[in-house]
Design an enzyme around this catalytic site. Structure first.
Site, short mmCIF file in Angstrom:
data_model
loop_
_atom_site.label_atom_id
_atom_site.label_comp_id
_atom_site.label_asym_id
_atom_site.label_seq_id
_atom_site.Cartn_x
_atom_site.Cartn_y
_atom_site.Cartn_z
CG LEU A 1 -47.48 14.28 -38.75
CD1 LEU A 1 -46.22 14.63 -39.53
CD2 LEU A 1 -48.72 14.46 -39.63
N GLY B 1 -44.71 19.58 -37.32
CA GLY B 1 -43.57 19.14 -36.53
C GLY B 1 -43.38 17.64 -36.67
CD GLU C 1 -43.14 17.47 -33.17
OE1 GLU C 1 -42.70 16.30 -33.18
OE2 GLU C 1 -44.29 17.74 -33.52
#
Ligand code: NI
Length: 172
Positions: A95, A45, A137
């Site tokens: 990330l 995501g 997200e």
């Protein structure tokens, strides 16, 4: 254009993203580039603020099984409209905080509405990893990171590690 993913701490990761009114070609292209960056990372995501764009746009693909067809979803203005009482705990990563993981508890099942890349209204019920990923997200669109669910000391430890990593990366 190859989209670089911002690393925590970064003031842009703490901002609330703006709703998308019109899905322009630029925004469609951004969605494609975000998917590309997500798969390259690799991740499941990515939210627009993570590439420095403060628009309400996320991309997800939680297909993990080897040999199973990928299922990229681009969501504009995603919204959780209903959540199960039943909770689920997953070890989450991000990330924007590479190689750092922690257990986060969230609703197990969520109903989500969004606008697809053609401007059509979509809705779907997500369960398990998909539900966790979409909620993670959407949090990014509110300037919220998964470490915000942790106790302050643990969160500060994660942030210190990231500050150190960013210093090392800057040195090259
Ligand atoms: Ni994340």
């Amino acid at each position: 254009m190859k989209r670089a993913i911002l690393l925590h701490p970064d003031p842009r990761l703490k901002k609330v993203a703006a709703p998308v009114a019109d899905i322009t070609d630029d925004l469609r292209k951004l969605g494609d580039e975000m998917l590309e960056a997500m798969y390259a990372a690799p991740g499941i995501g990515l939210a627009a603020p993570q590439v420095g764009v403060l628009d309400r746009l996320i991309v997800v693909d939680c297909v993990k099984e080897e040999g199973e067809a990928p299922r990229p979803i681009v969501m504009f203005n995603p919204q959780v409209v209903a959540s199960s009482d039943e909770q689920n705990t997953y070890e989450e990563g991000c990330l924007s905080l590479p190689d750092l993981f922690a257990d986060v508890t969230r609703p197990k099942v969520v109903d989500v509405t969004w606008m697809d890349r053609d401007g059509n209204a979509q809705s779907e019920t997500f369960d398990g990893l998909w539900a966790t990923c979409v909620q993670h997200e959407i949090d990014h669109l509110e300037g919220k990171l998964f470490i915000d669910y942790l106790k302050p000391l643990r969160r500060q430890m994660f942030t210190r590690k990231m500050v150190k990593l960013k210093r090392e990366l800057a040195r090259g």
